[in-house]
Design a protein around this motif. Sequence first.
Motif, mmCIF file in Angstrom:
data_model
loop_
_atom_site.group_PDB
_atom_site.id
_atom_site.type_symbol
_atom_site.label_atom_id
_atom_site.label_comp_id
_atom_site.label_asym_id
_atom_site.label_seq_id
_atom_site.Cartn_x
_atom_site.Cartn_y
_atom_site.Cartn_z
ATOM 1 N N LEU A 80 -7.374 -9.264 4.058
ATOM 2 C CA LEU A 80 -7.164 -8.481 5.278
ATOM 3 C C LEU A 80 -6.695 -7.085 4.884
ATOM 4 N N THR A 81 -7.466 -6.079 5.302
ATOM 5 C CA THR A 81 -7.157 -4.703 4.922
ATOM 6 C C THR A 81 -6.934 -3.846 6.161
ATOM 7 N N LEU A 82 -5.845 -3.103 6.152
ATOM 8 C CA LEU A 82 -5.571 -2.132 7.205
ATOM 9 C C LEU A 82 -6.280 -0.845 6.819
ATOM 10 N N GLN B 193 -3.963 5.593 16.878
ATOM 11 C CA GLN B 193 -3.074 6.435 17.688
ATOM 12 C C GLN B 193 -1.715 5.779 17.956
ATOM 13 N N GLN B 194 -1.659 4.468 17.917
ATOM 14 C CA GLN B 194 -0.428 3.733 18.228
ATOM 15 C C GLN B 194 0.265 3.266 16.943
ATOM 16 N N LYS B 195 0.620 4.205 16.100
ATOM 17 C CA LYS B 195 1.172 3.888 14.782
ATOM 18 C C LYS B 195 2.440 3.034 14.866
ATOM 19 N N VAL B 196 3.315 3.340 15.795
ATOM 20 C CA VAL B 196 4.575 2.596 15.931
ATOM 21 C C VAL B 196 4.293 1.136 16.291
ATOM 22 N N ALA B 197 3.351 0.922 17.191
ATOM 23 C CA ALA B 197 2.994 -0.444 17.587
ATOM 24 C C ALA B 197 2.404 -1.207 16.402
ATOM 25 N N VAL B 198 1.588 -0.529 15.613
ATOM 26 C CA VAL B 198 0.980 -1.166 14.437
ATOM 27 C C VAL B 198 2.064 -1.520 13.419
ATOM 28 N N ALA C 122 7.290 -2.054 6.273
ATOM 29 C CA ALA C 122 6.110 -2.086 7.138
ATOM 30 C C ALA C 122 5.592 -0.671 7.366
ATOM 31 N N LYS C 123 6.506 0.285 7.578
ATOM 32 C CA LYS C 123 6.109 1.681 7.784
ATOM 33 C C LYS C 123 5.421 2.231 6.539
ATOM 34 N N LYS C 124 5.970 1.939 5.369
ATOM 35 C CA LYS C 124 5.364 2.410 4.115
ATOM 36 C C LYS C 124 3.949 1.851 3.949
ATOM 37 N N LEU C 125 3.789 0.587 4.279
ATOM 38 C CA LEU C 125 2.482 -0.057 4.151
ATOM 39 C C LEU C 125 1.466 0.558 5.113
ATOM 40 N N VAL C 126 1.893 0.815 6.330
ATOM 41 C CA VAL C 126 1.007 1.418 7.331
ATOM 42 C C VAL C 126 0.687 2.860 6.950
ATOM 43 N N ASP C 127 1.682 3.597 6.471
ATOM 44 C CA ASP C 127 1.459 4.989 6.058
ATOM 45 C C ASP C 127 0.500 5.087 4.871
ATOM 46 N N ALA C 128 0.456 4.051 4.057
ATOM 47 C CA ALA C 128 -0.388 4.061 2.858
ATOM 48 C C ALA C 128 -1.828 3.621 3.147
ATOM 49 N N LEU D 149 -3.231 -5.907 3.418
ATOM 50 C CA LEU D 149 -2.078 -6.535 4.052
ATOM 51 C C LEU D 149 -1.855 -7.943 3.521
ATOM 52 N N LYS D 150 -2.939 -8.705 3.403
ATOM 53 C CA LYS D 150 -2.839 -10.073 2.881
ATOM 54 C C LYS D 150 -4.092 -10.383 2.089
#
Length: 121
Positions: free
Chosen positions: A57-59, A64-69, A84-90, A95-96
């Motif tokens: 699973l790849t993000l 647009q809804q970064k906080v929700a993600v 979680a923020k670092k992972l989303v920012d990268a 993810l798994k």
Amino acid sequence: MAKITKEQFIESLKEMTIKEVMELVDALKEEFGVDPSAVAVAATPVATEEVKTEVKLTLKAAGQQKVAVIKVVKDLLGLSLMDAKKLVDAAPSVLKEAIKPEEAEEYKAKLVAAGAEVSID
């Protein structure tokens, strides 16, 4: 005409030269209207589609809804808010890995609902 067994026929084939076998094949084609190569193609098993038992699973993007993600990633993976923020920012980021396809689809649905772009490989 005397009947011969299949075994006798095979034994007689073993004694033939290649040229004689080719002539026999041609004679069989002519006599019965059958092309042995067509039968060989029809008898070849068709490759079945490979079923994946584990996927990744790849993000791709947070959208647009970064906080929700970030919140969904935190909950799904059991991470701290900062991790979680670092992972989303990268993103794009894995993810798994090595998870069941059903589980990956479930995670993907939650992430997409939050606005993320996700892929399952």
